[in-house]
Design an enzyme around this catalytic site. Structure first.
Site, PDB file in Angstrom:
ATOM      1  N   GLY A 169       1.892   3.144   2.519  1.00  9.28           N
ATOM      2  CA  GLY A 169       2.915   3.320   3.314  1.00  9.28           C
ATOM      3  C   GLY A 169       4.194   2.478   3.027  1.00  9.28           C
ATOM      4  N   HIS A 170       4.001   1.338   2.383  1.00  7.88           N
ATOM      5  CA  HIS A 170       5.215   0.580   1.758  1.00  7.88           C
ATOM      6  C   HIS A 170       6.074   1.433   0.596  1.00  7.88           C
ATOM      7  CE1 HIS A 170       2.664  -2.977   2.976  1.00  7.88           C
ATOM      8  NE2 HIS A 170       3.863  -3.276   3.817  1.00  7.88           N
ATOM      9  N   GLY A 219       8.561   1.155   8.837  1.00  9.22           N
ATOM     10  CA  GLY A 219       7.302   2.157   9.068  1.00  9.22           C
ATOM     11  C   GLY A 219       7.102   2.476  10.332  1.00  9.22           C
ATOM     12  N   GLN A 220       6.839   3.690  11.055  1.00 11.05           N
ATOM     13  CA  GLN A 220       6.764   3.996  12.420  1.00 11.05           C
ATOM     14  C   GLN A 220       5.179   3.241  12.897  1.00 11.05           C
ATOM     15  OE1 GLN A 220       9.175   5.002  14.282  1.00 11.05           O
ATOM     16  NE2 GLN A 220       8.130   4.794  16.028  1.00 11.05           N
ATOM     17  N   LYS A 221       4.362   2.805  11.910  1.00 13.69           N
ATOM     18  CA  LYS A 221       3.210   2.420  12.494  1.00 13.69           C
ATOM     19  C   LYS A 221       3.435   1.198  13.535  1.00 13.69           C
ATOM     20  CE  LYS A 221       0.578  -0.316  10.107  1.00 13.69           C
ATOM     21  NZ  LYS A 221       0.467  -1.469  10.816  1.00 13.69           N
ATOM     22  N   SER A 266      -2.291  -0.217   6.364  1.00 17.88           N
ATOM     23  CA  SER A 266      -2.032  -1.575   6.725  1.00 17.88           C
ATOM     24  C   SER A 266      -2.552  -2.613   5.626  1.00 17.88           C
ATOM     25  CB  SER A 266      -2.724  -1.934   8.197  1.00 17.88           C
ATOM     26  OG  SER A 266      -2.385  -3.323   8.365  1.00 17.88           O
ATOM     27  N   HIS A 292       0.876  -1.294   0.050  1.00 16.20           N
ATOM     28  CA  HIS A 292       0.012   0.103   0.030  1.00 16.20           C
ATOM     29  C   HIS A 292       0.927   1.065   0.090  1.00 16.20           C
ATOM     30  CE1 HIS A 292       1.029   0.197   4.419  1.00 16.20           C
ATOM     31  NE2 HIS A 292       0.480  -1.037   4.482  1.00 16.20           N
ATOM     32  N   ARG A 339      -3.596  -5.273   6.535  1.00 15.03           N
ATOM     33  CA  ARG A 339      -4.764  -5.969   6.896  1.00 15.03           C
ATOM     34  C   ARG A 339      -6.217  -5.141   6.758  1.00 15.03           C
ATOM     35  NH1 ARG A 339      -0.608  -8.128  10.282  1.00 15.03           N
ATOM     36  NH2 ARG A 339      -0.534 -10.399  10.492  1.00 15.03           N
ATOM     37  N   GLN A 377       6.756 -15.383  12.464  1.00 12.26           N
ATOM     38  CA  GLN A 377       6.165 -14.202  13.338  1.00 12.26           C
ATOM     39  C   GLN A 377       4.665 -14.230  13.436  1.00 12.26           C
ATOM     40  OE1 GLN A 377       7.759 -11.420  10.234  1.00 12.26           O
ATOM     41  NE2 GLN A 377       5.776 -10.137  10.844  1.00 12.26           N
TER      42      GLN A 377
END
Length: 283
Positions: free
Chosen positions: A36-37, A148-150, A186, A34, A188, A61
Site C-alpha cells: 500500500g505504501h 491511502g484511502q484506507k 496495514s 507494505h 498492523r 497520534q
C-alpha cells in the site's frame, strides 16, 4: 536515494530541486512499509520530479494504551523498499528534531475529528495527525502529498487542514491496496497470527455484503449496516464502530442516496484494524 535526518537538510535538498525547476511529491509514512505504501510512492514517482518519503513514527497520534512502543520498525528494510519503489529521499527525523524541547503547538481540525476513530482513539489522535502533517508540509514544502484511502477519515482531516490554512499542497487520495483475500494492507497486519489473519478477512467481506445489499435496492442504513454486521458476527468479530456517513463531512446518513462511506473498525487478535467502502445507490 539518500536519507535526510534534519529539517535544515530537508529544506536544502528541496531548495536545490526547486532551483532546477523540479516538482516535489511527499509520501508521509510511519514505516513498516507494505505494498500500500509502495503504491503511493509509485504514484508520486509518476507525477513528480523529486519524491520524498517521510519515515517517522509520530508519538503524538498514539493514545496512552496504544502500541507506540510495539509499533513495527525496520528502517533499513523501509529505506530499501522505498528506493526500489522510486523515492529519491527518505526523510527520517528523530522525535527531538520534529518536537524540539519546549514544543507547545497543536493543530486541531474541528467538526470531523470527533467521530469514528476520533471517538474511539481519543481526541488527541487527530490533533497529533494534523500537527505532524502540518510540520511535514512546512519541512518538505511539497507540491503534492499522497495518502491511502484506507484511512478515509485521516484523508478528510488533511484535506480540511490544507483548505482551511491555505496550504499550497495538492492532496492525492489513493485507492486501498488489498491482499489477495481482500484484507486491506496495514502495518498492523503483522500482529495477526494465522487464526486472526483468517478472521480479519471478515472486514472486507462485511463491506462486500453491504455493497451487495445496496445493489439489491436495500439502501436504508439499518439494512446496509445489518448486512455488514451479520458477516462480522458470523466470523466472531465485534465492530468497534460500523457506521454509514457522508464522505464529504462525516455526518451520519440514514440511507445510501448518492455516495456514502461505510466505515468499520474492529480488534482482531492483537491488531486494531480499519477498513471502508464508498457505496453508491443505482440512479
Amino acid at each position: 536515494m539518500r536519507i535526510v535526518r534534519t529539517v535544515a537538510g530537508m529544506r536544502a535538498a528541496v531548495a536545490d530541486a526547486r532551483a532546477k525547476g523540479a516538482s516535489v511529491g511527499l509520501v508521509p509514512t510511519m514505516g513498516a512499509l507494505h505494498d500500500g505504501h509502495l503504491s503511493l510512492i509509485r504514484r508520486a514517482r509518476a507525477e513528480n520530479d523529486l519524491v520524498v518519503m517521510s519515515l517517522f513514527v509520530n508519538p503524538t497520534q498514539f493514545g496512552p494504551s496504544e502500541d507506540l512502543d510495539a509499533y513495527p520498525r525496520d528502517e533499513a528494510r523501509d529505506v530499501e523498499l522505498a528506493g526500489h519503489a522510486g523515492a529519491d529521499i527518505v526523510f527520517a527525523p528523530s522525535v527531538d528534531e520534529v518536537y524540539p524541547r519546549g514544543f507547545s503547538t497543536t493543530v486541531h481540525v474541528a467538526g470531523i475529528t470527533e467521530v469514528l476513530d476520533g471517538a474511539h482513539r481519543g481526541a488527541s489522535h487527530f490533533d497529533g495527525v494534523a500537527t505532524v502533517v502540518t510540520k511535514l508540509f512546512q519541512m518538505v514544502a511539497p507540491d503534492a502529498a499522497y495518502f491511502g484511502q484506507k484511512d478515509a477519515q485521516q484523508v478528510l482531516v488533511i484535506q480540511r487542514l490544507v483548505r482551511d490554512l491555505d496550504m499550497p499542497v495538492r492532496i492525492v487520495p489513493c485507492p486501498i491496496v488489498r491482499e489477495p483475500d481482500g484484507l486491506a494492507m496495514s502495518s498492523r497486519n503483522v500482529y495477526l497470527d494465522a487464526a486472526a489473519r483468517a478472521q480479519a478477512t471478515a472486514l472486507n467481506r462485511a463491506l462486500d455484503a453491504a455493497e451487495a445489499a445496496v445493489a439489491q435496492g436495500r439502501t436504508d442504513a439499518p439494512a446496509v449496516i445489518g448486512a455488514a454486521r451479520d458477516v462480522l458476527a458470523g466470523a466472531g468479530v465485534e465492530a468497534e464502530y460500523l457506521e454509514l456517513r457522508s464522505p464529504d463531512d462525516l455526518r451520519t446518513l440514514d440511507r445510501v442516496d448518492g455516495a456514502a462511506l461505510l466505515a468499520v473498525a474492529a480488534r482482531v487478535g492483537r491488531a486494531r484494524l480499519i477498513d471502508n467502502r464508498i457505496l453508491e445507490a443505482a440512479p
